[in-house]
Design a protein around this motif. Structure first.
Motif, PDB file in Angstrom:
ATOM      1  N   ASP B 129      38.712 -47.574  87.743  1.00  0.00           N
ATOM      2  CA  ASP B 129      37.847 -46.405  87.951  1.00  0.00           C
ATOM      3  C   ASP B 129      37.835 -45.954  89.410  1.00  0.00           C
ATOM      4  OD1 ASP B 129      37.173 -46.076  85.364  1.00  0.00           O
ATOM      5  OD2 ASP B 129      35.161 -46.928  85.504  1.00  0.00           O
ATOM      6  N   ALA B 130      37.859 -46.924  90.326  1.00  0.00           N
ATOM      7  CA  ALA B 130      37.833 -46.572  91.754  1.00  0.00           C
ATOM      8  C   ALA B 130      39.100 -45.790  92.127  1.00  0.00           C
ATOM      9  CB  ALA B 130      37.704 -47.831  92.604  1.00  0.00           C
ATOM     10  N   SER B 133      38.673 -42.332  90.849  1.00  0.00           N
ATOM     11  CA  SER B 133      37.701 -41.602  91.677  1.00  0.00           C
ATOM     12  C   SER B 133      38.346 -41.005  92.926  1.00  0.00           C
ATOM     13  CB  SER B 133      36.544 -42.519  92.075  1.00  0.00           C
ATOM     14  OG  SER B 133      35.676 -42.687  90.989  1.00  0.00           O
ATOM     15  N   ASP B 135      40.925 -39.324  93.013  1.00  0.00           N
ATOM     16  CA  ASP B 135      41.385 -37.955  92.700  1.00  0.00           C
ATOM     17  C   ASP B 135      40.326 -36.914  93.059  1.00  0.00           C
ATOM     18  OD1 ASP B 135      43.841 -38.766  91.805  1.00  0.00           O
ATOM     19  OD2 ASP B 135      43.183 -39.014  89.724  1.00  0.00           O
ATOM     20  N   ASP B 136      39.062 -37.329  93.078  1.00  0.00           N
ATOM     21  CA  ASP B 136      37.980 -36.411  93.448  1.00  0.00           C
ATOM     22  C   ASP B 136      37.564 -36.600  94.908  1.00  0.00           C
ATOM     23  OD1 ASP B 136      38.015 -35.376  90.930  1.00  0.00           O
ATOM     24  OD2 ASP B 136      36.144 -36.290  90.257  1.00  0.00           O
ATOM     25  N   PRO B 138      39.866 -36.166  97.974  1.00  0.00           N
ATOM     26  CA  PRO B 138      41.204 -35.960  98.548  1.00  0.00           C
ATOM     27  C   PRO B 138      41.348 -36.434  99.993  1.00  0.00           C
ATOM     28  CG  PRO B 138      40.086 -33.852  98.162  1.00  0.00           C
ATOM     29  CD  PRO B 138      39.269 -34.915  97.495  1.00  0.00           C
ATOM     30  N   ARG B 139      40.266 -36.419 100.735  1.00  0.00           N
ATOM     31  CA  ARG B 139      40.362 -36.825 102.134  1.00  0.00           C
ATOM     32  C   ARG B 139      40.690 -38.317 102.247  1.00  0.00           C
ATOM     33  NH1 ARG B 139      35.995 -35.387 106.849  1.00  0.00           N
ATOM     34  NH2 ARG B 139      36.917 -36.692 108.434  1.00  0.00           N
ATOM     35  N   ASN B 233      46.687 -30.199  94.196  1.00  0.00           N
ATOM     36  CA  ASN B 233      45.278 -30.240  93.799  1.00  0.00           C
ATOM     37  C   ASN B 233      44.698 -28.863  94.084  1.00  0.00           C
ATOM     38  OD1 ASN B 233      42.584 -31.077  93.213  1.00  0.00           O
ATOM     39  ND2 ASN B 233      42.229 -31.402  95.406  1.00  0.00           N
ATOM     40  N   ASP B 234      44.089 -28.267  93.066  1.00  0.00           N
ATOM     41  CA  ASP B 234      43.606 -26.904  93.215  1.00  0.00           C
ATOM     42  C   ASP B 234      42.208 -26.895  93.828  1.00  0.00           C
ATOM     43  OD1 ASP B 234      43.884 -24.231  93.118  1.00  0.00           O
ATOM     44  OD2 ASP B 234      43.287 -24.023  91.012  1.00  0.00           O
ATOM     45  N   GLY B 235      42.068 -27.492  94.998  1.00  0.00           N
ATOM     46  CA  GLY B 235      40.769 -27.563  95.659  1.00  0.00           C
ATOM     47  C   GLY B 235      40.588 -26.436  96.662  1.00  0.00           C
TER      48      GLY B 235
END
Lengths: 410, 416
Positions: B129-130, B133, B135-136, B138-139, B233-235
């Motif tokens: 899970d870490a 995570s 992926d959310d 990016p930094r 990544n579409d951020g």
């Protein structure tokens, strides 16, 4: 430790706590202004203004400000929240007076148009950065949902639109109202000579003009609304819960901190055993924030989409059990020891002490020696915590979930 | 000035015990550094160190998972566990009176973890899970990928892990990893704050003294990876990570390197912040720092910016690295040195900050540097020595990772 205080004729309060065995000193201006003191039209101005203070004065250019700080080796910065803006520096004692004089000068900024235009881009980049941090974004959105019409719903950063629309003139007008000396506290901790530092502040700040600077102090029980917002590029579910807390001026704030620790400390709490130990969530924590006239419990949980409904169910159960059975003596003992060691470790360093000293004065208008806080924490009983659960009903929370598009959940 | 007399004791089996007293504090902090970091594990089980770091706390000695955690909480421990390239570190900060009891609990987790199959499943799931995570975040993700790509394999191996490899990891395999890597002869114990050194040595001798070392091997290094990687990544922002080679912590030029990196990105008056943020308003977050392992080191830089400014941000940033040796002033050197020295002193005011520093010193250098030595060595650098260092070690070749809506053209830069 010895404490000294003084108030200038224009209302500026000076506080200092000397720790002769410290290796460093810390200094700061605490301004009682933040997002809650803004109207929507100028939302984000407190935080933008915080950036602009580093842009210099009639005498100093932005580069000269940075160079002047860096010459002293100071670790300096500032932060803005819903209700305060704090400028601080941690520094070796021999540079303290120089850094103090620099902060005094910066507290009367030039707010030049050309610096304002460049910094607007930086602020918009900061807004974009936080949009890519869902753990932050979800709290910002949940705060707005929870506080509704209350001014604490305002975003600290503002929006791209409000920042674009903001003018240097509106910022100047806001500055004149909110940075009045009667709305500021000067604080100093660590190894320093209070007479010398206070004399520098008196000399530099006595001429600052006074404006009335007030703030409405209404309590907010919270909306209790629940929403889910979808963003295409997200992978995990980010859940934020907020529920009614007590104010920074309320004696029950120590019990509230212990309750948050029992429910949601990062290890050993109810959230931990129900959600993290079982691998339903990879993060689940709760914090209590005491604010001016109100307060809030805030939780953050991160989990996979296919566990979301189970996590919601567990959360309901955790709060139902709390309401039905309260907390145990053993849980309170563990929470007390954790809260105490966090407090002591933080206050061991002048910079950590500065934050507690300054905020205690901002909210309570008096000095709280660390021993007094330690005693207050030790005095909290199971009945106090159960009383809070009964009065505040933490299970009646506002909930905002930020996650991927529903069709991408398998 | 603070008296910093490092205490040192070595057990017969090779385990090193280090201490640095801080007479004015009421706290103590300790740290066990176990040679089981991400790079110390074999290929094919990336992320296993995180599983181990969780699993060993799920019951040890006479206590099950819950009893162990409650015992730690009763002592009010502020827990500090982490996985780096070289080590799996477990430790805590606390009120000094609870130190001995806390060390006993941690000795249990290292010497007598239960390691049940039942507790393995959630430990592995949390590690997976870490990674998801990230992926959310990016930094953080860009920094991990950058180190993986920059360092000779496996030194920069992702400390969070790899999902496919974690999914294959079994309890039995992980037990074998623990048996091979929990090598007492290479273990370091560090303590700072208020403590009784002879008493701690007796306690550790009693708990660890009878265990023999197993001489766990160092990893074999393979050449560096790719020059540029883009992760879509579409951020809202493009997250740019850039890394260039630098001298190792034990190198004679180390302090000149640190001053040079500080001229580049020490304080707000340093070059990167001034050129990228203050003059051009391209970024909010921009900064570079020295990142040193025992066998390799680099300067790691991060910049976050919106897509239409990504190319310019990269160009201006890379230019600051390349042109660092040009026009350095005495004032820049003075500011860099003042910042480094005061950071060293202020960092060592807290027992929990300092404890990691003394253990890492011993691992990297074979001894603990005193604060006075660090200050003296920083003081000894000059404008000439820093310039000379940059002439011999220019920051010109970059490993780059970006996460964002579209890649940036870094090749053009490379050949200019």
């Amino acid at each position: 430790m010895s404490f000294t205080t003084r108030q200038l004729d224009n209302g500026l309060v000076l506080i200092g706590e000397v720790n002769p065995s410290a290796e460093s000193a810390a200094v700061g201006f605490f301004v009682r202004t933040g997002a809650r003191d803004e109207i929507l039209e100028i939302n984000g101005v407190s935080h933008f203004l915080e950036h602009m203070l580093f842009k210099g004065t009639e005498r100093l250019s932005p580069c000269e400000v940075n160079e002047a700080f860096d010459r002293t080796g100071a670790q300096f910065n500032a932060f803005t929240s819903e209700e305060s803006t704090v400028y601080y520096a941690a520094v070796l004692p021999e540079y303290l007076e120089e850094v103090t004089r620099l902060w005094i000068e910066l507290m009367r900024p030039a707010l030049r148009e050309e610096d304002f235009a460049i910094e607007k881009n930086v602020i918009k980049e900061e807004i974009a950065m936080y949009m890519d941090m869902p753990s932050f974004d979800v709290m910002d959105r949940c705060r707005s949902l929870h506080f509704g019409e209350h001014p604490c719903a305002n975003s600290v950063l503002g929006s791209i639109e409000s920042i674009d629309a903001l003018s240097a003139g509106r910022m100047r007008e806001y500055f004149n109202r909110r940075y009045s000396p009667n709305n500021l506290v000067f604080a100093c901790t660590g190894r320093f000579d209070p007479d010398r530092i206070f004399a520098a502040v008196e000399q530099g700040c006595s001429g600052w003009p006074v404006e009335p600077a007030d703030r409405p102090m209404e309590h907010c029980p919270g909306s209790g609304l629940r929403r889910r917002i979808e963003k295409a590029n997200l992978v995990r579910e980010h859940i934020c819960l907020m529920s009614e807390g007590v104010a920074a001026q309320d004696g029950r704030r120590f019990a509230a901190h212990m309750l948050a620790c029992i429910i949601g400390d990062s290890v050993g709490s109810r959230f931990y055993w129900e959600l993290v130990d079982t691998a339903l969530a990879d993060e689940a924590s709760m914090q209590f924030s005491a604010m001016d006239g109100t307060g809030v419990f805030c939780s953050y949980i991160s989990c996979a989409g296919n566990k979301l409904q189970t996590v919601y169910g567990v959360l309901e159960r955790v709060f139902a059990q709390l309401a039905a059975h309260g907390v145990t003596e053993d849980e309170l003992t563990m929470a007390r020891n954790k809260v105490l060691s966090t407090l002591v470790l933080k206050n061991e360093v002048p910079m950590g002490r500065l934050v507690d000293l300054g905020f205690n004065w901002m909210y309570l208008g008096r000095y709280c020696p660390i021993e007094q806080d330690v005693e207050a924490i030790k005095a909290v009983t199971v009945e106090d915590v159960v009383g809070l659960i009964r009065d505040l009903r933490p299970g009646r929370f506002t909930c905002l979930t930020l996650g991927p598009l529903t069709e991408s959940l398998s | 000035m603070m008296t910093t007399t490092p205490d040192t004791h070595i057990l017969d089996n090779g385990m090193v015990i280090l201490g640095e007293p801080m007479p004015h504090v009421a706290s103590a902090a300790f740290n066990f550094m176990i040679p089981a970091g991400a790079a110390m594990l074999p290929d094919g089980c990336c992320g296993a160190a995180n599983v181990i770091c969780d699993w060993i706390f799920r019951g040890a000695g006479e206590r099950d998972s819950r009893q162990l955690s409650d015992a730690m909480d009763r002592l009010g421990l502020h827990r500090m566990d982490s996985v780096s390239s070289s080590h799996l570190s477990v430790g805590a900060a606390m009120e000094a009176g609870n130190l001995a009891a806390a060390i006993d609990l941690y000795a249990d987790t290292i010497l007598a973890p239960h390691l049940t199959d039942e507790q393995f499943a959630p430990a592995r799931e949390l590690a997976i899970d870490a990674v998801h995570s990230l992926d959310d975040d990016p930094r953080q993700k860009v920094a991990l990928h950058l180190r993986d790509q920059f360092y000779p394999h496996p030194l920069g191996r992702n400390t969070e892990g790899n999902v496919a490899e974690l999914e294959q990891l079994t309890a039995e395999q992980t037990r074998r990893l623990i048996a091979r890597r929990f090598d007492i002869s290479q273990m370091l114990f560090a303590v700072t704050g208020r403590y009784d050194f002879p008493a701690i040595c007796r306690q550790l001798e009693d708990r660890f003294g009878s265990r023999r070392g197993i001489d766990a091997p160092e990893p074999q290094l393979k050449g560096p990876g790719r020059h540029y990687t883009h992760i879509p990544n579409d951020g809202a922002q493009v997250h740019i990570g850039l890394m260039t080679a630098c001298v190792k912590p034990a190198d004679e030029d180390y302090y000149d390197a640190r001053v040079a990196v500080s001229v580049l990105s020490g304080g707000m008056s340093a070059r990167l912040f001034t050129e990228v943020r203050e003059k051009r308003g391209l970024c909010y977050a921009i900064g570079a720092r020295y990142h040193g392992l025992r066998n390799a080191a680099g300067v790691l830089c991060y910049a976050g910016t919106t897509p239409d400014k990504a190319r310019e941000t990269f160009d201006v940033t890379a230019e600051q690295f390349r042109g660092l040796s040009e026009g350095i002033t005495q004032d820049e050197i003075n500011r860099a040195k003042a910042g480094l020295k005061s950071a060293v002193i202020m960092h060592s005011e807290s027992s929990s900050n300092r404890v990691g520093g003394i253990g890492m010193d011993h691992y990297l250098l074979g001894r603990v540097r005193s604060l006075d030595e660090i200050k003296r060595r920083i003081d000894a650098t000059t404008l000439g020595s820093v310039r000379d260092f940059l002439r011999r070690h220019p920051f010109t070749d970059f490993t780059v990772v970006t996460i964002g809506p579209r890649p940036i053209d870094v090749e053009q830069q490379r050949h200019e």
